[in-house]
Design a protein around this motif. Structure first.
Motif, PDB file in Angstrom:
ATOM      1  N   VAL A 144      34.261  34.760  35.615  1.00  0.00           N
ATOM      2  CA  VAL A 144      35.602  34.621  36.635  1.00  0.00           C
ATOM      3  C   VAL A 144      35.697  36.028  37.226  1.00  0.00           C
ATOM      4  CG1 VAL A 144      37.933  34.050  36.880  1.00  0.00           C
ATOM      5  CG2 VAL A 144      36.517  32.833  35.084  1.00  0.00           C
ATOM      6  N   TYR A 152      43.095  34.791  44.964  1.00  0.00           N
ATOM      7  CA  TYR A 152      41.835  33.585  44.636  1.00  0.00           C
ATOM      8  C   TYR A 152      41.393  33.990  43.042  1.00  0.00           C
ATOM      9  CZ  TYR A 152      38.823  37.867  45.026  1.00  0.00           C
ATOM     10  OH  TYR A 152      38.281  39.069  44.476  1.00  0.00           O
ATOM     11  N   THR A 153      40.727  32.895  42.653  1.00  0.00           N
ATOM     12  CA  THR A 153      40.076  32.818  41.239  1.00  0.00           C
ATOM     13  C   THR A 153      38.795  31.862  41.558  1.00  0.00           C
ATOM     14  OG1 THR A 153      42.192  32.659  40.306  1.00  0.00           O
ATOM     15  CG2 THR A 153      40.293  32.269  38.784  1.00  0.00           C
ATOM     16  N   GLY A 201      36.595  27.538  43.863  1.00  0.00           N
ATOM     17  CA  GLY A 201      37.448  28.186  43.380  1.00  0.00           C
ATOM     18  C   GLY A 201      39.074  27.978  43.552  1.00  0.00           C
ATOM     19  N   PHE A 218      47.367  32.646  38.521  1.00  0.00           N
ATOM     20  CA  PHE A 218      46.191  33.392  37.832  1.00  0.00           C
ATOM     21  C   PHE A 218      46.254  32.999  36.482  1.00  0.00           C
ATOM     22  CE2 PHE A 218      46.470  36.939  41.156  1.00  0.00           C
ATOM     23  CZ  PHE A 218      45.228  36.529  41.512  1.00  0.00           C
ATOM     24  N   CYS A 265      38.416  37.578  40.131  1.00  0.00           N
ATOM     25  CA  CYS A 265      39.804  36.824  40.782  1.00  0.00           C
ATOM     26  C   CYS A 265      40.606  38.328  41.334  1.00  0.00           C
ATOM     27  CB  CYS A 265      40.730  36.704  39.692  1.00  0.00           C
ATOM     28  SG  CYS A 265      40.919  37.573  38.007  1.00  0.00           S
ATOM     29  N   SER A 281      44.770  29.174  36.617  1.00  0.00           N
ATOM     30  CA  SER A 281      43.336  29.028  37.047  1.00  0.00           C
ATOM     31  C   SER A 281      42.458  29.666  36.338  1.00  0.00           C
ATOM     32  CB  SER A 281      43.433  29.502  38.684  1.00  0.00           C
ATOM     33  OG  SER A 281      43.736  30.717  38.771  1.00  0.00           O
ATOM     34  N   ILE A 282      42.791  30.832  35.820  1.00  0.00           N
ATOM     35  CA  ILE A 282      41.786  31.442  34.945  1.00  0.00           C
ATOM     36  C   ILE A 282      41.778  30.614  33.769  1.00  0.00           C
ATOM     37  CG2 ILE A 282      41.334  33.656  33.632  1.00  0.00           C
ATOM     38  CD1 ILE A 282      42.732  35.125  35.737  1.00  0.00           C
ATOM     39  N   LEU A 285      47.817  41.192  38.427  1.00  0.00           N
ATOM     40  CA  LEU A 285      46.504  41.170  37.783  1.00  0.00           C
ATOM     41  C   LEU A 285      46.352  42.223  36.652  1.00  0.00           C
ATOM     42  CD1 LEU A 285      44.721  41.452  41.196  1.00  0.00           C
ATOM     43  CD2 LEU A 285      44.428  39.377  39.087  1.00  0.00           C
TER      44      LEU A 285
END
Length: 248
Positions: free
Chosen positions: A174, A191-192, A221, A238, A176, A241-242, A138
């Motif tokens: 968003v 998760y996102t 999501g 990530f 995440c 999906s982001i 992250l």
């Protein structure tokens, strides 16, 4: 056990820090080098209360040095409260440590005689590995995407999470992170989730993900079970999906 033990840190934030509207005074940092959950600095000298995953212990850290430690295995809730109260008694002239949470946990309410027991080593190592992967990935995503959010552990749901606004004109944001097992997925998972205002964004027309899955019932999501996930897979999840939300 780890989730319950982390509440002593959250209670320290509630006891000694100014209250924030978003409850961020209670959230925790994660030291990936040492495997510690940590409070925000609780005084001007940088004193922190930390939870050591591998040793299943609480540390009082002052100026980056561990000054004293309490092994939690076999300790009662009351003994732990007394230890923290003693080490923090000179922290503030008008505040003292209180174990007074303003949210409910998904467990029976803890009592003075509740006894902590150290989880199995393989379970501790798994949880530590998952937290470390999530934090590293992250932070990398934030850097690569030039996001402003920081990722902290929120003691109520115990997720590693952050939140970013992408398009102020369209009111797109968003969230995440990594969640612990819950009613949706009985395992740790990444998760996102995208939002337009306060509403989850319908993802029914999104293209399938290369890794992970979209969900659109209740939670809206992307999710990826942490089992067998390394940092490369997590980054791909990530980033992909982001990106879907950032271009809306």
């Amino acid at each position: 056990m780890i989730h319950l033990a982390a509440q002593y840190l959250a209670a320290a934030g509630i006891s000694f820090l100014d209250e924030k509207d978003d409850d961020s005074h209670t959230n925790l940092g994660f030291d990936t080098k040492n495997g510690f959950l940590e409070t925000w600095p609780l005084n001007e000298k940088g004193g922190k209360l930390a939870l050591d995953y591998q040793l299943f212990s609480l540390h009082w850290i002052n100026k980056q040095t561990i000054e004293t430690t309490l092994n939690l295995d076999g300790k009662t809730h009351d003994e732990i409260i007394k230890w923290i109260t003693e080490i923090t008694k000179n922290l503030s002239p008008n505040k003292s440590y209180k174990y007074n949470l303003h949210y409910e946990l998904p467990y029976e309410k803890i009592t003075d005689g509740f006894i902590f027991s150290k989880p199995q080593v393989n379970e501790l190592n798994k949880m530590l590995s998952y937290r470390t992967i999530a934090q590293h990935v992250l932070e990398d995503v934030v850097d690569k995407m030039k996001m402003k959010t920081t990722f902290r552990i929120w003691p109520h749901h115990f997720d590693t999470g952050g939140y970013e606004s992408f398009n102020s004109d369209n009111n797109i944001s968003v969230g995440c992170g990594m969640a612990i097992p819950d009613n949706m997925i009985n395992d740790f998972y990444l998760y996102t989730a995208g939002y337009k205002g306060h509403d989850g964004i319908d993802i029914s027309k999104f293209e399938p993900l290369t890794i992970g899955n979209w969900m659109n019932e209740g939670f809206k999501g992307a999710v990826l079970n942490m089992k067998d996930v390394d940092e490369t897979k997590a980054k791909n999840f990530f980033n992909e999906s982001i990106e879907k939300y950032s271009v809306l």
